[in-house]
Design a protein around this motif. Structure first.
Motif, PDB file in Angstrom:
ATOM      1  N   ALA A  68       0.928  -1.140   0.106  1.00 30.29           N
ATOM      2  CA  ALA A  68       0.191   0.005  -0.039  1.00 30.29           C
ATOM      3  C   ALA A  68       0.565   1.191  -0.173  1.00 30.29           C
ATOM      4  O   ALA A  68       0.491   2.431  -0.546  1.00 30.29           O
ATOM      5  N   ALA A  69       2.157   1.083   0.749  1.00 31.43           N
ATOM      6  CA  ALA A  69       3.105   2.276   0.506  1.00 31.43           C
ATOM      7  C   ALA A  69       3.800   2.169  -0.646  1.00 31.43           C
ATOM      8  O   ALA A  69       4.821   3.407  -0.951  1.00 31.43           O
ATOM      9  N   ASP A  70       3.416   1.444  -1.798  1.00 31.37           N
ATOM     10  CA  ASP A  70       4.082   1.396  -3.129  1.00 31.37           C
ATOM     11  C   ASP A  70       5.426   1.189  -2.763  1.00 31.37           C
ATOM     12  O   ASP A  70       6.352   1.667  -3.582  1.00 31.37           O
ATOM     13  N   TYR A  71       5.911   0.222  -1.864  1.00 33.42           N
ATOM     14  CA  TYR A  71       7.218  -0.236  -1.502  1.00 33.42           C
ATOM     15  C   TYR A  71       7.985   0.687  -1.217  1.00 33.42           C
ATOM     16  O   TYR A  71       9.278   0.593  -1.252  1.00 33.42           O
ATOM     17  N   ASP A  72       7.730   2.079  -0.967  1.00 35.43           N
ATOM     18  CA  ASP A  72       8.515   3.110  -0.552  1.00 35.43           C
ATOM     19  C   ASP A  72       8.873   3.132   1.009  1.00 35.43           C
ATOM     20  O   ASP A  72       8.376   3.649   2.029  1.00 35.43           O
ATOM     21  N   VAL A  73       9.604   2.150   1.400  1.00 28.33           N
ATOM     22  CA  VAL A  73       9.808   1.834   2.743  1.00 28.33           C
ATOM     23  C   VAL A  73      11.407   2.019   3.300  1.00 28.33           C
ATOM     24  O   VAL A  73      11.604   1.558   4.364  1.00 28.33           O
ATOM     25  N   LEU A  74      11.899   2.568   2.561  1.00 29.48           N
ATOM     26  CA  LEU A  74      13.424   2.537   3.046  1.00 29.48           C
ATOM     27  C   LEU A  74      13.555   3.676   4.117  1.00 29.48           C
ATOM     28  O   LEU A  74      14.625   3.665   4.790  1.00 29.48           O
ATOM     29  N   HIS A  75      12.690   4.454   4.174  1.00 33.60           N
ATOM     30  CA  HIS A  75      13.083   5.703   5.043  1.00 33.60           C
ATOM     31  C   HIS A  75      11.895   5.722   6.255  1.00 33.60           C
ATOM     32  O   HIS A  75      11.925   6.626   7.030  1.00 33.60           O
ATOM     33  N   ARG A  76      11.215   4.890   6.170  1.00 32.54           N
ATOM     34  CA  ARG A  76      10.135   4.873   7.225  1.00 32.54           C
ATOM     35  C   ARG A  76       9.623   3.391   7.481  1.00 32.54           C
ATOM     36  O   ARG A  76       9.759   2.311   6.652  1.00 32.54           O
ATOM     37  N   ARG A  77       9.143   3.094   8.643  1.00 31.96           N
ATOM     38  CA  ARG A  77       8.637   1.771   9.053  1.00 31.96           C
ATOM     39  C   ARG A  77       7.142   1.629   9.003  1.00 31.96           C
ATOM     40  O   ARG A  77       6.412   2.211   9.875  1.00 31.96           O
ATOM     41  N   VAL A  78       6.521   0.805   8.092  1.00 31.80           N
ATOM     42  CA  VAL A  78       5.106   0.738   8.121  1.00 31.80           C
ATOM     43  C   VAL A  78       4.741  -0.181   9.134  1.00 31.80           C
ATOM     44  O   VAL A  78       5.389  -0.749   9.875  1.00 31.80           O
ATOM     45  N   ALA A  79       3.187   0.120   9.675  1.00 29.11           N
ATOM     46  CA  ALA A  79       2.776  -0.448  10.696  1.00 29.11           C
ATOM     47  C   ALA A  79       1.309  -0.831  10.327  1.00 29.11           C
ATOM     48  O   ALA A  79       0.565  -0.362   9.611  1.00 29.11           O
ATOM     49  N   VAL A  80       0.954  -1.950  10.992  1.00 26.57           N
ATOM     50  CA  VAL A  80      -0.750  -2.352  10.746  1.00 26.57           C
ATOM     51  C   VAL A  80      -1.397  -1.336  11.822  1.00 26.57           C
ATOM     52  O   VAL A  80      -0.927  -1.110  13.032  1.00 26.57           O
ATOM     53  N   SER A  81      -2.290  -0.605  11.318  1.00 24.66           N
ATOM     54  CA  SER A  81      -2.979   0.494  12.296  1.00 24.66           C
ATOM     55  C   SER A  81      -3.732  -0.279  13.482  1.00 24.66           C
ATOM     56  O   SER A  81      -4.135  -1.473  13.418  1.00 24.66           O
ATOM     57  N   PRO A  82      -4.042   0.327  14.456  1.00 21.72           N
ATOM     58  CA  PRO A  82      -4.727   0.035  15.640  1.00 21.72           C
ATOM     59  C   PRO A  82      -6.123  -0.687  15.436  1.00 21.72           C
ATOM     60  O   PRO A  82      -6.672  -1.667  15.890  1.00 21.72           O
ATOM     61  N   SER A  83      -6.659   0.052  14.699  1.00 24.40           N
ATOM     62  CA  SER A  83      -8.202  -0.397  14.018  1.00 24.40           C
ATOM     63  C   SER A  83      -8.131  -1.744  13.571  1.00 24.40           C
ATOM     64  O   SER A  83      -8.998  -2.872  13.861  1.00 24.40           O
ATOM     65  N   ARG A  84      -6.991  -2.130  12.685  1.00 23.12           N
ATOM     66  CA  ARG A  84      -6.806  -3.438  12.140  1.00 23.12           C
ATOM     67  C   ARG A  84      -6.572  -4.504  13.257  1.00 23.12           C
ATOM     68  O   ARG A  84      -7.090  -5.568  13.173  1.00 23.12           O
ATOM     69  N   ARG A  85      -5.674  -4.027  14.124  1.00 20.80           N
ATOM     70  CA  ARG A  85      -5.145  -4.965  15.076  1.00 20.80           C
ATOM     71  C   ARG A  85      -6.716  -5.424  15.903  1.00 20.80           C
ATOM     72  O   ARG A  85      -6.737  -6.700  16.171  1.00 20.80           O
ATOM     73  N   ALA A  86      -7.366  -4.309  16.036  1.00 22.81           N
ATOM     74  CA  ALA A  86      -8.679  -4.795  16.992  1.00 22.81           C
ATOM     75  C   ALA A  86      -9.380  -5.467  16.113  1.00 22.81           C
ATOM     76  O   ALA A  86     -10.211  -6.530  16.652  1.00 22.81           O
ATOM     77  N   ALA A  87      -9.458  -5.306  14.810  1.00 22.13           N
ATOM     78  CA  ALA A  87     -10.416  -5.925  13.963  1.00 22.13           C
ATOM     79  C   ALA A  87     -10.034  -7.705  13.812  1.00 22.13           C
ATOM     80  O   ALA A  87     -10.977  -8.480  13.553  1.00 22.13           O
ATOM     81  N   VAL A  88      -8.711  -7.916  13.944  1.00 21.63           N
ATOM     82  CA  VAL A  88      -8.367  -9.128  13.841  1.00 21.63           C
ATOM     83  C   VAL A  88      -8.304  -9.648  15.371  1.00 21.63           C
ATOM     84  O   VAL A  88      -8.801 -10.815  15.450  1.00 21.63           O
TER      85      VAL A  88
END
Length: 331
Positions: A278-298
């Motif tokens: 979803a970040a278009d693989y632009d992850v070299l300078h930032r750390r992606v994370a699963v959102s709190p709402s998604r964590r709760a949904a799972v």
């Protein structure tokens, strides 16, 4: 520091004050550094959680020796500290009273669940590789590292989770799941690993897309994406998705009371790959994370499934505590 989870310790039959304190230390490490893992662990029966915290706590403790970005100790010094930890680990698993809390809890867990000593020595071998190796050319070469750093974590967990099939049948998927989690971490943390001087993404796979360490460093330094890097990461995400598919068959092999926990971790870690895409693989300078709402949904549906499983079937008896973990098979 989170609550010490006294109910979990009571459920596990852990009454000795020093031992309870050691497990509390491990629980704190899990809650602080392993948010996804800790959340999933909450879906296990209370009696099994301390063992998971002990396994995580030890792994995190060792990992920090080689990976702490705030520690500017020379590599040789870190290697010496790893050697000292390795010696202390061997002593603890042989029944010598350790001083370090994470080793106190780990030795107790290894004895309770008869976890083979080889799983811990293989882990330490990979930790030592982090002081000697800075990149891997192929997936086969990387596989030597991830066996000890990740596959054996899945194997350590099996006796705690319990299985409805012979353990040997569940070992392949369990090891694959550990590898899938590790590869996901490599993709998420590629920038941070560059800061440590390491590239865990196989260099031959990267080279097929025109990517090398210098290009990755350039993207990290300038905070600018590159289409070659994007294509390479997309390829490696697809590879990791295939490892998840191999691991998924193992979920049904676990005891019903453990499935919700592992399924939660499975889905949330796999979601990290979706976040990378979803970040278009632009992850070299930032750390992606699963959102709190998604964590709760799972997690919330997972909790419902976990409670249903516990109501239908009592957890399997815990391993009998022993004072000398060396009595475990494989010691």
């Amino acid at each position: 520091m989170p609550s010490s989870g006294p109910a979990e310790l009571d459920a596990a039959g852990i009454t000795d004050p020093a031992l309870r304190a050691a497990y509390t230390t491990c629980r704190g490490l899990n809650a602080r550094y392993g948010r996804t893992y800790f959340l999933a662990t909450r879906l296990l029966p209370a009696a099994r959680r301390p063992a998971v915290h002990a396994l995580y706590g030890f792994a995190r403790y060792a990992d920090e020796i080689v990976d702490d970005l705030d520690d500017d100790s020379p590599v040789a010094e870190r290697a010496t500290r790893l050697d000292a930890l390795d010696a202390a680990l061997a002593g603890a698993l042989a029944g010598e009273p350790p001083e370090e809390p994470v080793l106190i809890a780990l030795a107790d867990t290894a004895g309770r669940y008869r976890i083979p000593t080889a799983h811990f020595t293989d882990f330490m071998t990979s930790m030592r590789m982090d002081t000697e190796v800075t990149e891997y050319a192929t997936f086969d070469e990387l596989g030597v590292y991830v066996h000890g750093s990740a596959a054996v974590i899945g194997l350590q967990m099996l006796p705690v989770l319990g299985t409805v099939v012979p353990v040997a049948e569940a070992e392949g998927p369990a090891a694959a799941l550990g590898v899938a989690f590790q590869l996901t971490n490599f993709l998420r943390d590629v920038g941070e690993d560059l800061d440590r001087g390491r590239v865990y993404l196989p260099t031959e796979e990267l080279a097929a897309f025109g990517v090398d360490r210098e290009l990755l460093l350039w993207c990290r330094r300038t905070r600018r994406p590159d289409p070659r890097v994007r294509r390479a990461l997309a390829h490696l995400v697809a590879h990791t998705q295939a490892v998840y598919r191999r691991a998924e068959a193992g979920l049904a092999m676990l005891e019903p009371v453990s499935r919700a926990c592992v399924r939660c971790a499975f889905r949330l870690y796999r979601d990290i790959l979706d976040e990378i895409a979803a970040a278009d693989y632009d992850v070299l300078h930032r750390r992606v994370a699963v959102s709190p709402s998604r964590r709760a949904a799972v997690a919330i549906p997972g909790l419902a499934r976990a409670l249903t499983a516990r109501a239908r079937r009592s957890p399997a008896p815990l391993g009998r505590p022993v004072r000398r973990p060396s009595a475990a098979p494989g010691a």
